[in-house]
Scaffold this motif. Structure first.
Motif, mmCIF file in Angstrom:
data_model
loop_
_atom_site.group_PDB
_atom_site.id
_atom_site.type_symbol
_atom_site.label_atom_id
_atom_site.label_comp_id
_atom_site.label_asym_id
_atom_site.label_seq_id
_atom_site.Cartn_x
_atom_site.Cartn_y
_atom_site.Cartn_z
ATOM 1 N N MET A 174 -0.806 7.698 1.036
ATOM 2 C CA MET A 174 -2.134 7.946 0.472
ATOM 3 C C MET A 174 -3.175 7.293 1.367
ATOM 4 S SD MET A 174 -3.580 6.902 -3.273
ATOM 5 C CE MET A 174 -2.756 8.014 -4.348
ATOM 6 N N LYS B 130 -8.710 6.362 -0.640
ATOM 7 C CA LYS B 130 -8.375 6.842 -1.976
ATOM 8 C C LYS B 130 -7.738 5.736 -2.809
ATOM 9 C CE LYS B 130 -6.803 10.669 -4.537
ATOM 10 N NZ LYS B 130 -5.414 11.045 -4.774
ATOM 11 N N GLN B 131 -6.965 4.863 -2.134
ATOM 12 C CA GLN B 131 -6.318 3.786 -2.877
ATOM 13 C C GLN B 131 -7.357 2.821 -3.427
ATOM 14 O OE1 GLN B 131 -2.564 2.312 -1.390
ATOM 15 N NE2 GLN B 131 -2.508 3.849 0.208
ATOM 16 N N ILE B 132 -8.517 2.783 -2.794
ATOM 17 C CA ILE B 132 -9.586 1.921 -3.317
ATOM 18 C C ILE B 132 -10.390 2.652 -4.395
ATOM 19 C CG2 ILE B 132 -11.598 0.537 -2.719
ATOM 20 C CD1 ILE B 132 -10.549 0.387 0.115
ATOM 21 N N LEU C 102 0.841 -1.195 0.000
ATOM 22 C CA LEU C 102 0.000 0.000 0.000
ATOM 23 C C LEU C 102 0.876 1.245 0.000
ATOM 24 C CD1 LEU C 102 -2.623 -1.185 2.620
ATOM 25 C CD2 LEU C 102 -2.939 -0.990 0.157
ATOM 26 N N ASN C 103 0.406 2.258 -0.681
ATOM 27 C CA ASN C 103 1.146 3.514 -0.723
ATOM 28 C C ASN C 103 1.090 4.177 0.655
ATOM 29 O OD1 ASN C 103 2.056 6.102 -1.063
ATOM 30 N ND2 ASN C 103 1.024 6.407 -3.022
ATOM 31 N N GLU D 35 -9.599 4.971 -6.265
ATOM 32 C CA GLU D 35 -8.767 5.145 -7.454
ATOM 33 C C GLU D 35 -9.061 4.084 -8.513
ATOM 34 O OE1 GLU D 35 -4.113 6.257 -7.400
ATOM 35 O OE2 GLU D 35 -4.600 4.268 -6.692
ATOM 36 N N VAL D 36 -9.154 2.829 -8.051
ATOM 37 C CA VAL D 36 -9.416 1.733 -8.989
ATOM 38 C C VAL D 36 -10.836 1.839 -9.543
ATOM 39 C CG1 VAL D 36 -9.263 -0.738 -9.306
ATOM 40 C CG2 VAL D 36 -8.052 0.329 -7.421
ATOM 41 N N ILE E 215 -8.989 -3.678 -2.511
ATOM 42 C CA ILE E 215 -8.547 -2.982 -3.728
ATOM 43 C C ILE E 215 -8.657 -3.913 -4.926
ATOM 44 C CG2 ILE E 215 -6.541 -1.982 -4.892
ATOM 45 C CD1 ILE E 215 -5.649 -0.931 -2.162
#
Ligand SMILES: Nc1ncnc2c1ncn2[C@@H]1O[C@H](COP(=O)(O)OP(=O)(O)OP(=O)(O)O)[C@@H](O)[C@H]1O
Ligand code: SF4
Ligand SMILES: [Mg+2]
Lengths: 309, 353
Positions: B110, B114-116, B106-107, B118-119, B171
Motif C-alpha cells: 500500500m 494511503k497508510q497515513i 508498514l503494509n 487511512e487513519v 501515522i
C-alpha cells in the motif's frame, strides 16, 4: 516494461520451437499411422495415402514441412476427418473449451479464496475444520471420479443437471466444477496459510492499532498481501485446467478442443495433433507471461527484470 | 501547576492460556501518566513490557489473552470493558502506537500516503480525501521526510529503515493522539538514526503536549527521553520513580543490576560489565515470595517466603523490595554502581553549568 515483454516473447518462441520439435519426434517414435484403424487397405492405397500427406518423405523433409506449417499456422487437413482443416477444428471447438476453462478458473479461484479466508478468520474453530476438510477432499479426489459421482447423483438420480452434452449454461456447471475442485482445494490451503501468516504480521497489528475495524483490516490489508501467492498459482492453474479438460470433456461428451486433442492422439491424426499442441502451448506460455506481469502490478516490490521505469 | 492525569493503570493483570498452563505475563501493574510527560518502561526481555503496552491498546489477542483484573483509566474512563467497536474509536485516535520494527510495520503493498490518510479519514468523518492528503503531506514534512509530495506516492520498500520509522511516527500522529505508545521504537535502527528518531519524538511531544509511554531495555536511552521510569521484572513493576530517582538513588537490587549492565562510555573506567546472574522466573508458576530472590545476591530469608509490598521512598519514588523494610539490614549500593551514579551526577553538573 516493453523490453521485458519483448525478451519474454523471444523465450516463448524458443520454447515453442522446442515443443514442436519434441512433439514431432514423439509422433515419429509412436507406432501406428493415421490410416491403421481403417480396414485393411491394399498396400498401394496406403502408399498413395502416405504420398498424399507426405508421410513417405524422409523425416527431415517432414520435419521441415511441419516447421513451415507451424510458422504459417496452417496445419492442413485432418487426416481423419476428410475435408476439415485443423484450423477449422480449433476454431470450432476452442470457444467451448474456453468457456468451460474460464468457468472452471472462476470457480476454483472464487471457491478457493472463499474457503481459505473463512478458514483463516475462524482459525482452529468449526468453520476452519469444515473448509479445510472440503479442501483436502477436493485435492485428494481425482476429477474423473468426482465427475462420475456428480453425474450419477446430481444429474442422473436427482436430475438437477444434464448428464452430458453441451447445449447451454446448465451443461457446463458439472464439468467446470469437476475440473475446478482440485484447484479450489489447493487455493484454499494456500490462501489459508498465507492469510494466517499475514494476520500475525506487524502491519496488520498496526492496522488494528490505527483503529481500523476487523473487516476493513482484512480486506484492505491482510487479503491483498495474502493473495500474492495465489496469483503465482494462476499459471499452473491454467495448465491444470487445460489438462483437466482433456479428461472431463471426454467424460461429459463435450465437443471441445480437449476432446479433439485426445482423440487426435489415439487416431494418430498427425496434423491435428500438431495444430492443437502448438495452440495449447501458445496459450500456456502466454498465460505464464500474463501472470508474471500481473504479479508485478500487484506487488510493487517486484520489478520485472530488464524493465526500466 | 498540577498536570492533568491522562492515564491511570491500576493493578493490571494479563494472563495467557497456553498448552503448558496459564502464563501470568502481567501481575498487577500500576502507574500514572500525566499530560505531556514521558514514562519509560524498562526491563529485560520477557518482563511484560510489550504485553502491558498492548493491553493499554487492547490489542491483546483474546484468546489466548485474558484480562484477569485491574483497570486502565484513560482520561478518567476505564477502557477494559469497552467493546471492539468503541475501542476502535480510541485506537489511532486517542492512543497511537509506534512499533519496534519499521521494516515490517508498514503494509508492503500500500502506498505510504494511503497508510497515513487511512487513519485521518477513519477518525475524522468530515475530512475529504483531498484534505486528508494535504494533512498527510504536512505530517510527512513534520517528521522530517524530504520531498513529501513525491514520497506520499511511494511504497514502503522505497524508504530506508529510519525513514520508515518516521512514516510510522507520522501515522501514529495522524489523528493527533493524546497518548503515544512506543514499543522499542529505536531498537531496530542504527545509533545515529536512533538519536534522530528520539529527537523527533521529543520535538513532537513539545509541540503537541503528547504523553508518551516509551518502552525500552536500554537504560541509556531512558535518561534522555523520560520524565518517569518504571522498572519491570517478571510481570511487575519493581521500582518506579522520576529519572533522577532511578539514576541517582536506585533502591531495588534489580535496578542496580540494570544500571550495572549498562555500558558506561563516559566514565571510561576499565571495569567489567556486570551481568545479572540467572534467568527470569517461569511465569506459569511464579515463585513464592519475591520473584527476583533467586537471582539476588542480597536476598533475605523472607524473600523466599513472602512477596514484598511497594515501599514508598518519596512522593515520586517507590520500590518493591524487603530491603526497604525498617527492620531490614542496611545494604549499601554496590561500589561499582555507586561509582556510576557519581559519574552521572558529575556529568549532570558539568552539563548544567
Ligand atoms: N500470545 C502470547 N501467548 C502466550 N504467552 C505470551 C503471549 N504474548 C506474550 N506472552 C508471554 O508474556 C511474557 C511477557 O512478554 P512481553 O512480550 O511483554 O515481554 P517484553 O518485556 O516486551 O520483552 P522484549 O524486551 O523481548 O520485547 C513472556 O513471558 C511471553 O512468553
Ligand atoms: S524483596 Fe528481597 S529478593 Fe526481592 S529484590 Fe528485594 S531484597 Fe531482593
Ligand atoms: Mg517487547
Amino acid at each position: 516494461m516493453l523490453k521485458y515483454i519483448f525478451k519474454r516473447l523471444v523465450y516463448i518462441l524458443i520454447a515453442l520451437y522446442i515443443i514442436v520439435t519434441a512433439t514431432f519426434f514423439l509422433i515419429q517414435l509412436a507406432p501406428g499411422s493415421p490410416f491403421a484403424s481403417e480396414r485393411d487397405f491394399p498396400p498401394q492405397i496406403e502408399a498413395q495415402l502416405n504420398a498424399k500427406y507426405g508421410l513417405d518423405n524422409p523425416w527431415y523433409v517432414q520435419y521441415k514441412d511441419y516447421l513451415i506449417d507451424t510458422v504459417t499456422f496452417d496445419f492442413g487437413e485432418s487426416m481423419k476427418y476428410k475435408g476439415r482443416s485443423t484450423n477449422d477444428i480449433i476454431a470450432e471447438s476452442f470457444p467451448i473449451s474456453l468457456t468451460l476453462g474460464i468457468e472452471a478458473m472462476l470457480i476454483s479461484v472464487g471457491l478457493g479464496i472463499l474457503l481459505g479466508v473463512i478458514a483463516a478468520l475462524y482459525h482452529n474453530r468449526f468453520p476452519d475444520y469444515l473448509s479445510s476438510t472440503i479442501a483436502v477432499l477436493g485435492i485428494s479426489v481425482p476429477s474423473f471420479i468426482l465427475a462420475g459421482l456428480m453425474q450419477y447423483f446430481l444429474a442422473f438420480k436427482l436430475d438437477l443437471f444434464p448428464v452430458s452434452g453441451w447445449k447451454g449454461f446448465s451443461y457446463s456447471i458439472l464439468p467446470a466444477t469437476a475440473i475446478a475442485i482440485t484447484h479450489a482445494g489447493f487455493i484454499a490451503k494456500l490462501t489459508r496459510s498465507s492469510m494466517l501468516e499475514q494476520s500475525s504480521s506487524d502491519y496488520v497489528k498496526m492496522a488494528r492499532a490505527k483503529g481500523l475495524g476487523k473487516w476493513t483490516t482484512v480486506f484492505k490489508h491482510t487479503l491483498r498481501n495474502a493473495l500474492l501467492p495465489v496469483v503465482t498459482y494462476l499459471g499452473p492453474l491454467t495448465a491444470g485446467v487445460v489438462t483437466g479438460s482433456f479428461i472431463i470433456e471426454q467424460i461429459f461428451a463435450i465437443p471441445g478442443l480437449g476432446k479433439h486433442f485426445v482423440t487426435s492422439i489415439t487416431n494418430r491424426d498427425y496434423t491435428v495433433i500438431m495444430g492443437t499442441t502448438v495452440f495449447y502451448s501458445i496459450i500456456l506460455l502466454f498465460a505464464v507471461l500474463i501472470v508474471d506481469i500481473l504479479y508485478s502490478v500487484i506487488d510493487p516490490r517486484i520489478k520485472l527484470k530488464g524493465a526500466k521505469k | 501547576m498540577m498536570k492533568k492525569k491522562l492515564l491511570e493503570v491500576n493493578d493490571l493483570q494479563i494472563n495467557f492460556k497456553t498448552y503448558a498452563g496459564i502464563v501470568q505475563a502481567v501481575r498487577g501493574v500500576s502507574f500514572d501518566l500525566y499530560e505531556g510527560e514521558t514514562l519509560a518502561i524498562v526491563g529485560e526481555s520477557g518482563s511484560g513490557k510489550s504485553v502491558t503496552s498492548n493491553a493499554i491498546m487492547k490489542l491483546i489477542p483474546q484468546p489466548p489473552g485474558i484480562y484477569a483484573g485491574g483497570e486502565i483509566l484513560f482520561d478518567g474512563r476505564d477502557i477494559v470493558p469497552l467493546t471492539e467497536k468503541e475501542m476502535s474509536k480510541v485506537r489511532g485516535n486517542e492512543i497511537a502506537m509506534i512499533f519496534q520494527d519499521p521494516m515490517t510495520a508498514l503494509n508492503p503493498t500500500m502506498r505510504v500516503g494511503k497508510q497515513i490518510t487511512e487513519v485521518i479519514l477513519k477518525h475524522n468523518k468530515k475530512v475529504t480525501s483531498a484534505e486528508a492528503k494535504e494533512r498527510a503531506i504536512k505530517l510527512l514534512d513534520l517528521v522530517g521526510i524530504p520531498m513529501p509530495e513525491k514520497r506520499f506516492r511511494q511504497y514502503p520498500h522505497e524508504f530506508s529503515g529510519g525513514m520508515r520509522q518516521r512514516v510510522v511516527i507520522a501515522i501514529a500522529l495522524a489523528a493527533d493522539p493524546k497518548l503515544l505508545i512506543a514499543d522499542e521504537p529505536t531498537t531496530a535502527l542504527d545509533v545515529t538514526i536512533q538519536a534522530q528518531i528520539l529527537e523527533l519524538m521529543k520535538d513532537i511531544q513539545k509541540k503537541r503536549n503528547t504523553s508518551i509511554i516509551f518502552i525500552t531495555h536500554d537504560l541509556g536511552v531512558v535518561a534522555n527521553v523520560a520524565d518517569r521510569v518504571a522498572v519491570m521484572y517478571a510481570g511487575q513493576i519493581v521500582e518506579y520513580g522520576t529519572v533522577n530517582d532511578i539514576f541517582y538513588n536506585p533502591r531495588h537490587p534489580y535496578t542496580w543490576g540494570l544500571l550495572g549492565s549498562m555500558p558506561d562510555l563516559k566514565n571510561n573506567e576499565k571495569e567489567e560489565l556486570r551481568t545479572i546472574p540467572g534467568s527470569p522466573p517461569d511465569l506459569i508458576h511464579p515463585p513464592k515470595g519475591d520473584a527476583f530472590a533467586a537471582r539476588n545476591e542480597f536476598a533475605l530469608a523472607i524473600d523466599y517466603e513472602k512477596e514484598p509490598p511497594m515501599f514508598k521512598i518519596s512522593d515520586t519514588h517507590y520500590a518493591k523490595t524487603w530491603l526497604l523494610h525498617p527492620d531490614a539490614p542496611q545494604i549499601p549500593i554496590p561500589d561499582a554502581i555507586q561509582k556510576r551514579i557519581q559519574g552521572y551526577l558529575e556529568e549532570a553538573e558539568n552539563s548544567g553549568k
